[in-house]
Design a protein around this motif. Structure first.
Motif, PDB file in Angstrom:
ATOM      1  N   SER A  32       0.834  -1.205   0.000  1.00 52.54           N
ATOM      2  CA  SER A  32       0.000   0.000   0.000  1.00 52.54           C
ATOM      3  C   SER A  32       0.868   1.254   0.000  1.00 52.54           C
ATOM      4  O   SER A  32       0.432   2.312  -0.446  1.00 52.54           O
ATOM      5  CB  SER A  32      -0.937  -0.006   1.209  1.00 52.54           C
ATOM      6  OG  SER A  32      -0.188  -0.106   2.416  1.00 52.54           O
ATOM      7  N   LEU A  33       2.115   1.139   0.458  1.00 55.10           N
ATOM      8  CA  LEU A  33       3.028   2.288   0.478  1.00 55.10           C
ATOM      9  C   LEU A  33       3.415   2.741  -0.925  1.00 55.10           C
ATOM     10  O   LEU A  33       3.774   3.899  -1.132  1.00 55.10           O
ATOM     11  CB  LEU A  33       4.305   1.947   1.258  1.00 55.10           C
ATOM     12  CG  LEU A  33       4.136   1.586   2.721  1.00 55.10           C
ATOM     13  CD1 LEU A  33       5.460   1.125   3.316  1.00 55.10           C
ATOM     14  CD2 LEU A  33       3.577   2.771   3.503  1.00 55.10           C
ATOM     15  N   SER A  34       3.344   1.824  -1.883  1.00 59.43           N
ATOM     16  CA  SER A  34       3.738   2.178  -3.245  1.00 59.43           C
ATOM     17  C   SER A  34       2.541   2.357  -4.174  1.00 59.43           C
ATOM     18  O   SER A  34       2.728   2.637  -5.356  1.00 59.43           O
ATOM     19  CB  SER A  34       4.718   1.145  -3.816  1.00 59.43           C
ATOM     20  OG  SER A  34       4.238  -0.152  -3.681  1.00 59.43           O
ATOM     21  N   GLY A  35       1.336   2.204  -3.670  1.00 60.88           N
ATOM     22  CA  GLY A  35       0.144   2.496  -4.463  1.00 60.88           C
ATOM     23  C   GLY A  35      -0.347   1.328  -5.299  1.00 60.88           C
ATOM     24  O   GLY A  35       0.051   1.184  -6.452  1.00 60.88           O
ATOM     25  N   VAL A  36      -1.211   0.530  -4.737  1.00 61.15           N
ATOM     26  CA  VAL A  36      -1.739  -0.639  -5.442  1.00 61.15           C
ATOM     27  C   VAL A  36      -2.520  -0.215  -6.683  1.00 61.15           C
ATOM     28  O   VAL A  36      -2.369  -0.808  -7.758  1.00 61.15           O
ATOM     29  CB  VAL A  36      -2.610  -1.506  -4.503  1.00 61.15           C
ATOM     30  CG1 VAL A  36      -3.232  -2.666  -5.250  1.00 61.15           C
ATOM     31  CG2 VAL A  36      -1.786  -2.004  -3.324  1.00 61.15           C
ATOM     32  N   GLU A  37      -3.331   0.825  -6.569  1.00 54.16           N
ATOM     33  CA  GLU A  37      -4.123   1.277  -7.718  1.00 54.16           C
ATOM     34  C   GLU A  37      -3.236   1.715  -8.879  1.00 54.16           C
ATOM     35  O   GLU A  37      -3.539   1.437 -10.041  1.00 54.16           O
ATOM     36  CB  GLU A  37      -5.062   2.412  -7.308  1.00 54.16           C
ATOM     37  CG  GLU A  37      -6.193   1.949  -6.424  1.00 54.16           C
ATOM     38  CD  GLU A  37      -7.124   3.094  -6.007  1.00 54.16           C
ATOM     39  OE1 GLU A  37      -7.124   4.155  -6.676  1.00 54.16           O
ATOM     40  OE2 GLU A  37      -7.834   2.910  -5.011  1.00 54.16           O
ATOM     41  N   GLU A  38      -2.139   2.383  -8.578  1.00 56.19           N
ATOM     42  CA  GLU A  38      -1.216   2.821  -9.617  1.00 56.19           C
ATOM     43  C   GLU A  38      -0.551   1.626 -10.294  1.00 56.19           C
ATOM     44  O   GLU A  38      -0.343   1.621 -11.507  1.00 56.19           O
ATOM     45  CB  GLU A  38      -0.148   3.762  -9.040  1.00 56.19           C
ATOM     46  CG  GLU A  38      -0.677   5.119  -8.625  1.00 56.19           C
ATOM     47  CD  GLU A  38      -1.287   5.151  -7.213  1.00 56.19           C
ATOM     48  OE1 GLU A  38      -1.472   4.066  -6.595  1.00 56.19           O
ATOM     49  OE2 GLU A  38      -1.580   6.254  -6.731  1.00 56.19           O
ATOM     50  N   VAL A  39      -0.226   0.602  -9.524  1.00 55.66           N
ATOM     51  CA  VAL A  39       0.374  -0.611 -10.085  1.00 55.66           C
ATOM     52  C   VAL A  39      -0.639  -1.319 -10.985  1.00 55.66           C
ATOM     53  O   VAL A  39      -0.306  -1.744 -12.101  1.00 55.66           O
ATOM     54  CB  VAL A  39       0.885  -1.549  -8.972  1.00 55.66           C
ATOM     55  CG1 VAL A  39       1.314  -2.895  -9.542  1.00 55.66           C
ATOM     56  CG2 VAL A  39       2.025  -0.890  -8.212  1.00 55.66           C
ATOM     57  N   VAL A  40      -1.877  -1.435 -10.539  1.00 55.15           N
ATOM     58  CA  VAL A  40      -2.923  -2.074 -11.339  1.00 55.15           C
ATOM     59  C   VAL A  40      -3.133  -1.297 -12.640  1.00 55.15           C
ATOM     60  O   VAL A  40      -3.283  -1.893 -13.717  1.00 55.15           O
ATOM     61  CB  VAL A  40      -4.236  -2.204 -10.533  1.00 55.15           C
ATOM     62  CG1 VAL A  40      -5.390  -2.610 -11.421  1.00 55.15           C
ATOM     63  CG2 VAL A  40      -4.044  -3.200  -9.390  1.00 55.15           C
ATOM     64  N   SER A  41      -3.104   0.023 -12.563  1.00 54.22           N
ATOM     65  CA  SER A  41      -3.260   0.858 -13.751  1.00 54.22           C
ATOM     66  C   SER A  41      -2.117   0.634 -14.744  1.00 54.22           C
ATOM     67  O   SER A  41      -2.345   0.482 -15.949  1.00 54.22           O
ATOM     68  CB  SER A  41      -3.327   2.333 -13.339  1.00 54.22           C
ATOM     69  OG  SER A  41      -3.411   3.155 -14.479  1.00 54.22           O
ATOM     70  N   ARG A  42      -0.882   0.583 -14.252  1.00 50.86           N
ATOM     71  CA  ARG A  42       0.273   0.356 -15.131  1.00 50.86           C
ATOM     72  C   ARG A  42       0.193  -1.042 -15.740  1.00 50.86           C
ATOM     73  O   ARG A  42       0.515  -1.239 -16.914  1.00 50.86           O
ATOM     74  CB  ARG A  42       1.569   0.533 -14.330  1.00 50.86           C
ATOM     75  CG  ARG A  42       2.847   0.436 -15.144  1.00 50.86           C
ATOM     76  CD  ARG A  42       2.961   1.625 -16.121  1.00 50.86           C
ATOM     77  NE  ARG A  42       4.279   1.715 -16.709  1.00 50.86           N
ATOM     78  CZ  ARG A  42       5.132   2.701 -16.481  1.00 50.86           C
ATOM     79  NH1 ARG A  42       4.817   3.702 -15.685  1.00 50.86           N
ATOM     80  NH2 ARG A  42       6.295   2.720 -17.086  1.00 50.86           N
ATOM     81  N   ALA A  43      -0.230  -2.018 -14.958  1.00 50.37           N
ATOM     82  CA  ALA A  43      -0.398  -3.374 -15.486  1.00 50.37           C
ATOM     83  C   ALA A  43      -1.431  -3.378 -16.610  1.00 50.37           C
ATOM     84  O   ALA A  43      -1.225  -3.996 -17.660  1.00 50.37           O
ATOM     85  CB  ALA A  43      -0.801  -4.331 -14.368  1.00 50.37           C
ATOM     86  N   SER A  44      -2.527  -2.667 -16.406  1.00 49.12           N
ATOM     87  CA  SER A  44      -3.581  -2.565 -17.413  1.00 49.12           C
ATOM     88  C   SER A  44      -3.057  -1.927 -18.700  1.00 49.12           C
ATOM     89  O   SER A  44      -3.377  -2.372 -19.803  1.00 49.12           O
ATOM     90  CB  SER A  44      -4.753  -1.758 -16.858  1.00 49.12           C
ATOM     91  OG  SER A  44      -5.758  -1.618 -17.835  1.00 49.12           O
ATOM     92  N   GLU A  45      -2.236  -0.898 -18.579  1.00 51.23           N
ATOM     93  CA  GLU A  45      -1.629  -0.252 -19.749  1.00 51.23           C
ATOM     94  C   GLU A  45      -0.773  -1.240 -20.540  1.00 51.23           C
ATOM     95  O   GLU A  45      -0.565  -1.061 -21.741  1.00 51.23           O
ATOM     96  CB  GLU A  45      -0.750   0.926 -19.315  1.00 51.23           C
ATOM     97  CG  GLU A  45      -1.509   2.108 -18.781  1.00 51.23           C
ATOM     98  CD  GLU A  45      -0.597   3.157 -18.141  1.00 51.23           C
ATOM     99  OE1 GLU A  45       0.633   3.131 -18.383  1.00 51.23           O
ATOM    100  OE2 GLU A  45      -1.126   3.997 -17.396  1.00 51.23           O
TER     101      GLU A  45
END
Length: 191
Positions: free
Chosen positions: A153-166
């Motif tokens: 959560s410190l590195s931003g799960v939503e941001e990681v999911v978004s980058r994975a989606s890209e």
């Protein structure tokens, strides 16, 4: 130096198993088949690779940029190669790729230039290693391959999911565990 002294020196240069390692190992082992060819990026001590190999009988390769980590993993019986992320692998052959990345957000002015810092530091966002991994991992996956990625959560799960989606992946959280200062999640990424 004696063998014991050399080993202690190597261990201080290698990330040793902690809660995040145990979580990734358990979750991945529960979802990997004996017939899978598995790559663990950033194998560190080799603990996760060894655990998955022993639990599933799958062939597991470990890679790490740190030469001390590769030696440590080999001592555990892990086939290990020195590599930066997935750089030396050219073919889409892996059924599963595991990664417990450096994810702690760090101030660049306070970073040290040593192997343990590289094993822990995720840069200012905590995603400095995760993003290039997500951008490149698809090329080494078999068509139905999957990625098991530990995210804090410190590195931003939503941001990681978004980058994975890209990068063409959908993500599902297989397990979350809360600790006093963070929540760790294992994401399964599939195309």
């Amino acid at each position: 130096m004696t063998d014991l002294a050399e080993r202690r020196g190597m261990e201080t240069n290698v990330y040793q198993p902690a809660e995040d390692s145990h979580l990734l190992a358990e979750v991945a082992a529960g979802d990997i088949d004996e017939s899978d060819l598995v790559l663990e990026v950033g194998t560190g001590s080799g603990y996760v690779s060894e655990f998955v190999k022993n639990e599933t009988n799958a062939r597991v390769l470990g890679s790490d940029v740190n030469p001390h980590a590769c030696s440590n993993a080999r001592e555990r019986g892990v086939e290990a190669v020195r590599a930066d992320l997935v750089s030396p692998f050219r073919d889409a052959v892996f059924d599963a790729v595991l990664f417990n990345p450096p994810y702690l957000p760090t101030d660049p002015d306070e970073e040290r230039d040593d192997w343990m810092e590289r094993a822990l530091s995720g840069g200012e966002s905590g995603r400095e290693v995760i993003d290039p991994f997500l951008d490149s991992v698809g090329r080494v996956l078999a068509p139905d391959g999957r990625v098991y990625l530990l995210v804090s959560s410190l590195s931003g799960v939503e941001e990681v999911v978004s980058r994975a989606s890209e990068n063409g992946f959908s993500a599902v959280a297989l397990r979350d565990e809360s600790f006093p200062f963070e929540t760790l999640s294992i994401l399964k990424l599939i195309r």
